[in-house]
Design a protein around this motif. Structure first.
Motif, PDB file in Angstrom:
ATOM      1  N   LYS A   1      -4.627  10.137  12.747  1.00  0.00           N
ATOM      2  CA  LYS A   1      -3.777   9.110  12.145  1.00  0.00           C
ATOM      3  C   LYS A   1      -4.407   7.746  12.400  1.00  0.00           C
ATOM      4  CE  LYS A   1       0.479  11.723  12.907  1.00  0.00           C
ATOM      5  NZ  LYS A   1       1.785  11.727  13.565  1.00  0.00           N
TER       6      LYS A   1
ATOM      7  N   TYR B   1      -0.861   5.592   8.842  1.00  0.00           N
ATOM      8  CA  TYR B   1      -1.314   6.508   7.791  1.00  0.00           C
ATOM      9  C   TYR B   1      -1.492   7.878   8.418  1.00  0.00           C
ATOM     10  CZ  TYR B   1      -3.917   9.027   4.325  1.00  0.00           C
ATOM     11  OH  TYR B   1      -4.301   9.989   3.432  1.00  0.00           O
TER      12      TYR B   1
ATOM     13  N   ASP C   1      -0.338   9.364   0.932  1.00  0.00           N
ATOM     14  CA  ASP C   1       0.389   8.193   0.424  1.00  0.00           C
ATOM     15  C   ASP C   1       0.763   8.506  -1.018  1.00  0.00           C
ATOM     16  OD1 ASP C   1       1.448   5.709  -0.091  1.00  0.00           O
ATOM     17  OD2 ASP C   1      -0.472   4.660  -0.111  1.00  0.00           O
TER      18      ASP C   1
ATOM     19  N   PHE D   1      -8.343   9.751   6.226  1.00  0.00           N
ATOM     20  CA  PHE D   1      -8.451   8.296   6.085  1.00  0.00           C
ATOM     21  C   PHE D   1      -9.823   7.900   5.535  1.00  0.00           C
ATOM     22  CE2 PHE D   1      -9.226   3.967   7.593  1.00  0.00           C
ATOM     23  CZ  PHE D   1      -8.079   3.332   7.174  1.00  0.00           C
TER      24      PHE D   1
ATOM     25  N   CYS E   1      -2.822  -0.986   2.651  1.00  0.00           N
ATOM     26  CA  CYS E   1      -1.607  -0.574   3.345  1.00  0.00           C
ATOM     27  C   CYS E   1      -0.418  -0.664   2.393  1.00  0.00           C
ATOM     28  CB  CYS E   1      -1.372  -1.474   4.559  1.00  0.00           C
ATOM     29  SG  CYS E   1       0.164  -1.111   5.433  1.00  0.00           S
TER      30      CYS E   1
ATOM     31  N   LYS F   1      -8.344  -1.563   4.244  1.00  0.00           N
ATOM     32  CA  LYS F   1      -8.658  -0.424   5.127  1.00  0.00           C
ATOM     33  C   LYS F   1      -9.271  -0.866   6.450  1.00  0.00           C
ATOM     34  CE  LYS F   1     -10.619   3.433   3.871  1.00  0.00           C
ATOM     35  NZ  LYS F   1     -11.543   4.380   3.224  1.00  0.00           N
TER      36      LYS F   1
END
Length: 54
Positions: free
Chosen positions: A3, A13, A19, A30, A39, A46
């Motif tokens: 995460k 995230y 998402d 990610f 976000c 990022k």
């Protein structure tokens, strides 16, 4: 999967969730997010995210 936390607003995230509101499927790491992904809470880039330990 690791995460990542937004350093601006604290949004986390979670790759297991993705998402979905922004077209990112569950299971997306990610590192595999598009470079222009931001976000969903505050719009930070990022590079404003940090890997969470543990």
């Amino acid at each position: 999967m690791t995460k990542y936390e937004c350093l601006v607003c604290g949004y986390v995230y979670d790759p297991a969730v993705g998402d979905p509101d922004n077209g990112v499927a569950a299971g997306t790491a990610f590192e595999n997010l598009p470079e222009d992904w931001v976000c969903p809470e505050c719009g930070a880039a990022k590079d404003m995210f940090e890997k969470m330990e543990g």
